[in-house]
Write an enzyme that holds these catalytic residues in place. Structure first.
Site, PDB file in Angstrom:
ATOM      1  N   GLN B 129       0.768  -5.173   3.066  1.00  0.00           N
ATOM      2  CA  GLN B 129       0.533  -4.209   4.141  1.00  0.00           C
ATOM      3  C   GLN B 129       1.732  -4.084   5.077  1.00  0.00           C
ATOM      4  OE1 GLN B 129      -3.367  -4.161   6.198  1.00  0.00           O
ATOM      5  NE2 GLN B 129      -2.212  -4.782   8.001  1.00  0.00           N
ATOM      6  N   SER B 164       2.399  -9.982   5.463  1.00  0.00           N
ATOM      7  CA  SER B 164       2.065 -11.250   4.830  1.00  0.00           C
ATOM      8  C   SER B 164       2.371 -11.188   3.334  1.00  0.00           C
ATOM      9  CB  SER B 164       0.577 -11.515   5.080  1.00  0.00           C
ATOM     10  OG  SER B 164       0.186 -12.714   4.492  1.00  0.00           O
ATOM     11  N   GLU B 247     -12.824  -4.768   5.864  1.00  0.00           N
ATOM     12  CA  GLU B 247     -12.856  -6.237   5.769  1.00  0.00           C
ATOM     13  C   GLU B 247     -13.926  -6.850   6.650  1.00  0.00           C
ATOM     14  OE1 GLU B 247     -11.566  -9.395   4.295  1.00  0.00           O
ATOM     15  OE2 GLU B 247     -10.092  -9.553   5.895  1.00  0.00           O
TER      16      GLU B 247
END
Lengths: 385, 406
Positions: B129, B164, B247
Site C-alpha cells: 500500500q 509495509s 479490514e
C-alpha cells in the site's frame, strides 16, 4: 522566605557549564554512534578533562568537593543529552571510594544496585565498561577491581549494563548502612537525569508540533496536542524540583526527619525514593506523548525522540524488582524492604555472548528483517529541527 | 437482540474446526510457539492449504478464485483461525488479499477483476500500500504524488512513506494527484503500479526496534498504462476510503481473541514472576480482563453493522481508540511485572508488528519489549491517530462543533 528554590550563582555556573558541554560534545549522533554498547570513550575523556568524574569527591582527595545539588545539576544535563557515559554511577562511586585513579577518571567505577548472589552482581549500570564495582557482598560493602567485559547485556535502552563478578582485587569499604547511602545518592542523581531527559523530550515534541503542518496549520495549534504536551510541564518541573530537594537533603544530612503529617520530610532516603519514582513516571509519560505527536516519525531511528523514549524506560529498570512496580516509602522513610530477591544472574545470561545488534546475523538481509551493518538509510524525509 | 451466531454460521464453524483438526498436528501449540524460520515456512505451506480449500478470499466469487461464501462465514473463519493460532495468510496478505482484493471486487472493471484477483489468490501478485507521504499523514488528502497523462500512460513523480513490506511486494497501489485544479479530495486517483517499473526506488526505514519492515517508495518519471486506474479517474479518495473500511469488520471479531490470548500470557507472566497474589497486580489484571470483555461487545456491534451494511461509520473509531489505548496499558503492566527482566533482551522477537504478538508466543523479554516499543506503541498512530479518532467521535457521534482546520 521559608525556603529558596532558586539556584545560587555558583550552581547556575555548574548547570550552565555542563549544559553547554553536553550540547557541544554530545549531540544525538554521538549517542547513536555509541549504540548498542552505550559508551563513548571520547566523551569520557572529555569529561575527565573537565574534572567531572571526581567532582563530588572531597577536595582533600583531589576531588572537586561539589555538593549533591551540583551533581544533580550535572545529572540533569546528562539526561538532557542522554549522554552515553556512566558518569552518574562514577560520581557516586568516587564519593564512596575516592581512590586517586577513580577521582581523576582514569579508572571507571560503578555501583551495583542489588546485593551479590552466587558471586555475581546482576545488572550493574555501567558494568560493561568499568574497572571497579562497588556493591554489597553479604554484610560488607566492597570495591572489586577487575577488567570490564566490554560487552553489555542486550537491552533496548542501549545502556552499558552488565553482570559483574565479586571476584577480583577486593577492598572492604563499609557496611549495609554505607550501601544504603550510596543507593540513595544513585537514585537521586538518576531521578535528576530522568527529569533532564523528560525536559528535552518535551522540547522535541513541542518543536515538532510547531513545525509539522497538517490540515493547513501546525499540529501544535490543535488543542489535543497542546493539552497533551501541557500535561507534561508540571511533571517535568516537579521531577526537577523533587530530585533537587533530595540532593539538598543529602547535603543537609538530615536523616530520619520524617514529619509526614507536617509535610516536613527531609530524610534523604525517603526523598530519593519519591524522586526516583516520580521522575521515572514523568519521563515515561513525557516521552510517550512526545513520540505519539511525532506520528510515524517517532518510530524512525533517524529522529531523536526514540532515543529518549527507550532510555526513559530503560534507565530506571535496573533498579526495579520483578514485582508490581513502585518502591514506595514507608513511615520509616527507608522504603519498603523488598520481598523479592535480587535478579538472578542465571546461567544462561552469564553465557550470553557479545552485545550484537539484536537482529543482525551472518546471513544479512532477510525479508522484513534487519540488515547487516549500521548504515543509516539516507532519506529525503525532512528532519524537524 | 441476540448475541449468538445464526445456525448456518455455526454449521460452517463446525466445518472449519474439522478442517483444522485434519490439517494441524495433534496438540498444535500455535504459530507463536515456533521459531522464526519454522514460522515463515509454516505460513507459506499453510497459505497453500487454505487456498486449496477455498479459504483464501473465502467471500470472493468463485469465478475469481475465491470461496464463494458469505461475509458472515468469512468472519467465522477468521475467528476460528485466530483461535487455532494460525494465520489467515502471509503478512503481505493484509494489503494484498484483504485491502487490494476487496477494493478490486468493489471497484474493479470485469477485466481487472479477472486479471488480478486470481493472481492475488495464488500469491503470484503481492500488493503493498502506498498512501502516506512525508507531508500527508493524518492529513492524507494533502498528498503530493502526481500522475499526469502522457498519451497512453500515466507518469508518476513523488514519494510514499511507511509502506509495509515493500521489499516483498511486486505491485503497489497508490493514491496520486491526477487533477491539481480540483478540490483536494476530488483530484485523486487510485493507481496500480508494478514495483519493478523503471524509476521506482524502494528504501527501507530502520525503526527503533532495529527492524526495517516499513519503506519509503520513490517515483521518478514512472510510467504505467492509462488503464491502471481503479474506480475511475479522480475517484481515488472514495475508492481508498471504502478499502480501508473493509479490514475493520474482521478485525472487530478477531481483536478480542488476540487480546484475550495476550491477557492470558500476562497472567502467566505474573505467575512466573511470583506476583500473581500481589493485590496491586491483581487489580490491574482485573482491569485488563474487563476491558477485553467489553472489547468483545464493542466488536460485535461493529461486526453486526459490517455484515448488515458492508460499511463502517464512526463506530469503527470507537473500537480503534478503545483497543489501541487499552493495549498500551496492558503491555505496560506486562513490563511492570517483569521488572528488571524487562530491560534485558532474550528469546524470540515477535513475528507480527501490529497489535499483539502471536497467540502461543513464549513470554520472552524480546516479545514483550518489541510489542511495547513498536506494536502497542504504534497502535495509537496508524490507521488514524488517537487524536483523529477522538475528533471523529466528538464531531460525528457527539455532534460537537469542529475545531477550525487551516
Amino acid at each position: 522566605m521559608p525556603f529558596d528554590l532558586a539556584l545560587d550563582a555558583s550552581q547556575e555556573a555548574v548547570a550552565d557549564l555542563f549544559a553547554r558541554f553536553f550540547a557541544t560534545e554530545c549531540p544525538p549522533d554521538v549517542v547513536r554512534a555509541s549504540e548498542p554498547l552505550g559508551f563513548s570513550p571520547t566523551l569520557w575523556d572529555r569529561l575527565t578533562a573537565l574534572g567531572a568524574p571526581g567532582i563530588g569527591a572531597p577536595e582533600d582527595t583531589g576531588g572537586g568537593g561539589a555538593t549533591m545539588v551540583d551533581l544533580a545539576l550535572v545529572a540533569e544535563a546528562v539526561g538532557s543529552s542522554v549522554a552515553p557515559v556512566p558518569i552518574i554511577e562514577h560520581m557516586v562511586a568516587a564519593r564512596a571510594y575516592p581512590e586517586p585513579a577513580i577521582v581523576d577518571g582514569t579508572t571507571l567505577a560503578a555501583v551495583a544496585l542489588h546485593p551479590a548472589r552466587d558471586g555475581t552482581w546482576a545488572m550493574v549500570p555501567g558494568g560493561a565498561v568499568v574497572h571497579v564495582v562497588i556493591g554489597l557482598d553479604g554484610d560488607d560493602l566492597v570495591a572489586v577491581h577487575a577488567d570490564p567485559p566490554g560487552v553489555a547485556l542486550p537491552n533496548h535502552a542501549d545502556a552499558p549494563v552488565a553482570d559483574r563478578s565479586t571476584t577480583g582485587r577486593r577492598l572492604v569499604l563499609g557496611d549495609i548502612t554505607d550501601f544504603e547511602r550510596i543507593l540513595t545518592e544513585w537514585k537521586t542523581l538518576v531521578a535528576a537525569s530522568l527529569a533532564g531527559l523528560a525536559r528535552h523530550a518535551l522540547q522535541l515534541g513541542t518543536e515538532y508540533a510547531k513545525e509539522r503542518i497538517q490540515f493547513g496549520r501546525p499540529i501544535g495549534g490543535f488543542q489535543a496536542v497542546q493539552h497533551g504536551l501541557a500535561d507534561c510541564v508540571p511533571l517535568v518541573e516537579g521531577a526537577t524540583l523533587l530530585s533537587r530537594k533530595a540532593a539538598w537533603a543529602i547535603d543537609a544530612g538530615r536523616h530520619g526527619e520524617l514529619a509526614w503529617a507536617e509535610n516536613d520530610v527531609h530524610d534523604p532516603a525517603a526523598l530519593a525514593t519519591m524522586a526516583f519514582s516520580f521522575a521515572s513516571e514523568a519521563a515515561a509519560l513525557t516521552t510517550k506523548r512526545s513520540l505519539q505527536y511525532h506520528g510515524s516519525y517517532g518510530f524512525s531511528r533517524e529522529y531523536d525522540v526514540q532515543l529518549y523514549y527507550r532510555r526513559a524506560r530503560g534507565w530506571p529498570l535496573v533498579l526495579r524488582s520483578p514485582a508490581s512496580g513502585q518502591h514506595l516509602p514507608t513511615s520509616s522513610g527507608r522504603g519498603v524492604r523488598p520481598t523479592w530477591t535480587s535478579p538472578s544472574p542465571t546461567a544462561s545470561r552469564l553465557r550470553r555472548g557479545p552485545c550484537r545488534h539484536p537482529r543482525r546475523d551472518a546471513s544479512g538481509v532477510r525479508a522484513g528483517g534487519a540488515r547487516d551493518g549500521d548504515q543509516r538509510v539516507p532519506s529525503a524525509v525532512p528532519r524537524a529541527r | 437482540m441476540d448475541v449468538r451466531y445464526p445456525a448456518e454460521a455455526e454449521e460452517f464453524r463446525a466445518e472449519v474446526r474439522a478442517f483444522l483438526a485434519e490439517h494441524l498436528p495433534e496438540g498444535w501449540p500455535g504459530m507463536g510457539a515456533l521459531d522464526r524460520e519454522e514460522a515463515e515456512a509454516f505460513a507459506i505451506t499453510w497459505r497453500k492449504t487454505l487456498h486449496e480449500h477455498g479459504f483464501l478470499g473465502i467471500a470472493w466469487p468463485r469465478k475469481y478464485g475465491g470461496g464463494g461464501r458469505t461475509k458472515l462465514e468469512q468472519v467465522v473463519l477468521a475467528e476460528e483461525l485466530a483461535r487455532a493460532r494460525v494465520p489467515f495468510g502471509r503478512a503481505t496478505d493484509t494489503t494484498s488479499v484483504k485491502i487490494m482484493g476487496n477494493t478490486l471486487l468493489r471497484w474493479g472493471s470485469e477485466e481487472q477483476k479477472q486479471h488480478f484477483l486470481p493472481r492475488i489468490i495464488s500469491g503470484e501478485d503481492i500488493w503493498v500500500q502506498g498512501f502516506s507521504e512525508p507531508d500527508a499523514g493524518s492529513d492524507l488528502a494533502n498528498l503530493k504524488l502526481v500522475a499526469h497523462r502522457e498519451g497512453d500512460s500515466w507518469v508518476l513523480n513523488g514519494q510514499k512513506i511507511w509502506t509495509s513490506r515493500a521489499q516483498e511486494g511486486n505491485w503497489i497501489f497508490v493514491l496520486a494527484r491526477t487533477d491539481p485544479e480540483a478540490p483536494r479530495h476530488r483530484g485523486i486517483s487510485f493507481l496500480l503500479v508494478p514495483l519493478d517499473s523503471p524509476g521506482v526506488d524502494v528504501r527501507p526505514i530502520r525503526v527503533l526496534t532495529g527492524q526495517d519492515e516499513f519503506c519509503e517508495v520513490f517515483f521518478t518519471d514512472v510510467r504505467i498504462p492509462a488503464g491502471n486506474v481503479l474506480g475511475g479517474e479522480h475517484n481515488g479518495w472514495m475508492v481508498a476510503m471504502s478499502g480501508l473500511g473493509v479490514e475493520r469488520g474482521e478485525e472487530a471479531a478477531i481483536n478480542p481473541i488476540l487480546f484475550r490470548a495476550e491477557f492470558d500470557r500476562i497472567v502467566e507472566l505474573a505467575r512466573e514472576h511470583g506476583v500473581a497474589d500481589d493485590p496491586v497486580v491483581r487489580d490491574r489484571l482485573a482491569w485488563c480482563y474487563t476491558k477485553v470483555e467489553t472489547m468483545r461487545f464493542l466488536g460485535y456491534r461493529i461486526l453486526t453493522q459490517y455484515l448488515r451494511d458492508g460499511e463502517l461509520g464512526p463506530v469503527a473509531s470507537i473500537s480503534k481508540l478503545y483497543w489501541s489505548e487499552y493495549h498500551q496499558v496492558a503491555v505496560d503492566l506486562a513490563l511492570a511485572i517483569m521488572g528488571a527482566d524487562a530491560l534485558v533482551r532474550e528469546g524470540r522477537h515477535p513475528f507480527r508488528h501490529f497489535r499483539t504478538d502471536e497467540p502461543g508466543a513464549p513470554n520472552s523479554s524480546n516479545s514483550w519489549i518489541d510489542v511495547f516499543l513498536l506494536n502497542a506503541r504504534s497502535g495509537t498512530v496508524y490507521a488514524g491517530t488517537s487524536q483523529v479518532q477522538r475528533n471523529i467521535i466528538s464531531e460525528t457521534i457527539l455532534g460537537l462543533p469542529k475545531e477550525p482546520r487551516g
